[in-house]
Design a protein around this motif. Structure first.
Motif, mmCIF file in Angstrom:
data_model
loop_
_atom_site.group_PDB
_atom_site.id
_atom_site.type_symbol
_atom_site.label_atom_id
_atom_site.label_comp_id
_atom_site.label_asym_id
_atom_site.label_seq_id
_atom_site.Cartn_x
_atom_site.Cartn_y
_atom_site.Cartn_z
ATOM 1 N N ARG A 17 16.679 -0.270 -19.730
ATOM 2 C CA ARG A 17 16.000 0.827 -20.289
ATOM 3 C C ARG A 17 14.254 0.773 -20.414
ATOM 4 O O ARG A 17 13.955 -0.288 -20.203
ATOM 5 C CB ARG A 17 16.344 1.225 -21.713
ATOM 6 N N ARG A 18 13.780 1.839 -20.281
ATOM 7 C CA ARG A 18 12.365 1.554 -20.383
ATOM 8 C C ARG A 18 11.753 0.860 -21.382
ATOM 9 O O ARG A 18 12.344 1.315 -22.600
ATOM 10 C CB ARG A 18 11.642 3.287 -20.439
ATOM 11 N N GLY A 42 7.949 3.600 -19.239
ATOM 12 C CA GLY A 42 8.111 4.309 -17.808
ATOM 13 C C GLY A 42 6.790 3.824 -16.969
ATOM 14 O O GLY A 42 6.522 4.417 -15.919
ATOM 15 N N THR A 45 7.650 3.040 -12.112
ATOM 16 C CA THR A 45 8.116 4.110 -11.613
ATOM 17 C C THR A 45 9.139 4.026 -10.546
ATOM 18 O O THR A 45 9.967 4.851 -10.263
ATOM 19 C CB THR A 45 7.123 5.060 -11.330
ATOM 20 N N ALA A 66 12.593 0.946 -12.346
ATOM 21 C CA ALA A 66 12.363 2.002 -13.324
ATOM 22 C C ALA A 66 13.539 1.854 -14.221
ATOM 23 O O ALA A 66 14.677 1.486 -14.113
ATOM 24 C CB ALA A 66 12.255 3.317 -12.512
ATOM 25 N N GLY A 67 13.195 2.524 -15.528
ATOM 26 C CA GLY A 67 14.303 2.480 -16.714
ATOM 27 C C GLY A 67 15.481 3.259 -16.219
ATOM 28 O O GLY A 67 15.343 4.258 -15.689
ATOM 29 N N ASP A 70 15.449 6.810 -17.766
ATOM 30 C CA ASP A 70 14.398 7.903 -17.598
ATOM 31 C C ASP A 70 15.127 9.123 -17.425
ATOM 32 O O ASP A 70 16.308 9.470 -17.247
ATOM 33 C CB ASP A 70 13.849 7.373 -16.152
ATOM 34 N N THR A 71 14.131 10.300 -17.890
ATOM 35 C CA THR A 71 14.736 11.579 -17.920
ATOM 36 C C THR A 71 13.838 12.696 -16.904
ATOM 37 O O THR A 71 13.042 12.059 -16.518
ATOM 38 C CB THR A 71 14.560 11.786 -19.565
ATOM 39 N N GLY A 75 12.543 11.674 -13.152
ATOM 40 C CA GLY A 75 13.138 10.442 -13.985
ATOM 41 C C GLY A 75 14.660 10.172 -13.285
ATOM 42 O O GLY A 75 15.092 9.069 -13.062
ATOM 43 N N ARG A 78 14.343 8.579 -10.191
ATOM 44 C CA ARG A 78 13.842 7.070 -10.270
ATOM 45 C C ARG A 78 15.234 6.346 -10.418
ATOM 46 O O ARG A 78 15.204 5.057 -10.111
ATOM 47 C CB ARG A 78 12.888 6.962 -11.410
#
Length: 410
Positions: A17-18, A42, A45, A66-67, A70-71, A75, A78
């Motif tokens: 996760r981020r 984040g 990226t 990237a995480g 991401d949302t 995101g 990514r």
């Protein structure tokens, strides 16, 4: 080791996760400030590939991603790119923030990694802030062992390196390029044309790597241009064990090499070294069933500026259309842009794959098989179209690596 090509390094993907501390973990593993670290979620990226040394592992490529949580619309793109990293990774490291514990993102990622049959190493990072974390419960939840570390204090980093070594696939490099086709003391002639697209002052990567493999196996290498093959053979007191040519010079070179001397190409050597030679030979057989209007994807693993009579954009299309007796519908893809819609095509023609690792090449072959689309590489196709594929496969068959060539000009 610093000069080891990226495609020949163990690929290690770092996922999590981020703000789980992925970039900090990379810096701790390498003992260098290589990855950008920030408290802002984040920061990373897109996948970032870092060729480096991790002693005692050796030359590796670490892929900072990237995480996975991401949302937003961007995101999600990514995250898709992060998941695509698994196509080329030899090992996946899933990083859990020990101050938070695992959740649905880690569970989903571990499940996908295990579904792909990829070795996975679990890491509980930030243990300096969460020394009482319930690791046993988390391991049961994820189904993987967690190595407790602190990227900030370097706690547990040496143990993590040992775990990476322990799970690394023993066969990740694949077979030898040429060493198992010869014996020590053999002489091998390497035919290296110097054309417009040859890098000035240098040899291309497959030529360099083949030469190095010959030296590693105590063979003698003689490097010549395509117009000097017959002279070179005539000057040798003993016949060469093998002649390896650039695929584009196959027809010219084959006329100069006596039938009792083994002949193949760099691209065919790499068809086995990077992928599966039998699959690519099977793909060549399907050329006989192509008809005018058929859809052909030509895929190159690198990006380069086409010059003159480019092999992928000019020569191969010309030879294929001459074979089928009409126009074909060509699509080109370069670099990382390997299409997901392979079922739209009747044939995939891939380059030698020297710029990608074996894992990614095998993944691309598997995608083609799953889509029911034949796939062939440049060297195998060129040998087939010139009616000398059976001869070009003879060195492998003599070494006990049985590959059926099928019809040459059928």
């Amino acid at each position: 080791m610093q000069a080891t090509p990226r495609s020949n390094r163990l690929h290690i993907a770092i996922l999590g996760r981020r703000n789980a501390g992925k970039s900090s973990l990379i810096n701790a593993l390498t003992n260098q400030e290589i990855a950008l670290v920030s408290d802002v979620p984040g920061t990373t990226t897109d996948p970032v590939y870092k060729a480096m040394e991790i002693l005692p592992v050796g030359p590796v490529v670490i892929i900072d991603t990237a995480g996975i949580d991401d949302t937003g619309e961007l995101g999600e793109l990514r995250v898709q790119r992060t998941r695509r990293v698994l196509e080329k990774a030899d090992i996946a490291i899933v990083v859990v923030d020990a101050t938070l514990g695992p959740g649905k993102y880690e569970r989903s990622m571990v499940a996908e990694i295990q579904r792909r049959g990829l070795p996975v190493v679990g890491v509980a990072n930030k243990m300096d802030l969460a020394c009482s974390a319930p690791l046993t419960l988390w391991e049961e939840e994820l189904g993987v062992q967690l190595t407790p570390v602190s990227a900030r204090t370097r706690q547990g980093i040496d143990v993590l390196k040992e775990r990476i070594i322990g799970v690394a696939p023993k066969d990740w490099e694949g077979p030898a390029i040429i060493g198992d086709l010869i014996v020590p003391g053999d002489t091998v002639i390497l035919v290296v044309p110097v054309d417009l697209e040859a890098p000035k002052g240098r040899l291309i990567l497959p030529q360099v790597q083949t030469l190095r493999d010959l030296l590693d196996h105590d063979a003698h290498a003689l490097v010549v241009k395509e117009d000097a093959v017959a002279t070179a053979i005539g000057q040798l007191k003993i016949r060469p064990a093998l002649v390896v040519t650039d695929s584009q010079a196959f027809e010219t070179v084959s006329r100069q090499v006596p039938l009792d001397v083994n002949l193949t190409s760099f691209s065919i050597l790499f068809a086995r070294y990077k992928g599966d030679l039998s699959t690519l030979v099977e793909g060549a057989r399907h050329v006989a069933s192509l008809r005018p209007g058929a859809r052909v994807l030509i895929a190159e693993a690198c990006t380069h500026h086409p010059i003159g009579d480019d092999i992928g954009r000019v020569k191969i299309p010309r030879w294929l259309e001459a074979r089928v007796g009409g126009k074909l519908d060509f699509t080109w893809a370069a670099g990382m842009d390997f299409p997901g819609n392979l079922s739209d095509f009747d044939l995939v023609v891939h380059c030698g794959g020297c710029m990608i690792n074996r894992k990614e090449m095998l993944y691309r072959l598997a995608q083609a098989r799953a889509a029911g689309v034949p796939i062939v590489n440049y060297g195998v196709l060129i040998a087939y179209l010139h009616g000398i594929l059976e001869r070009a496969l003879m060195p492998f068959n003599k070494a006990g690596i049985l590959v059926q060539a099928g019809a040459g000009r059928g």
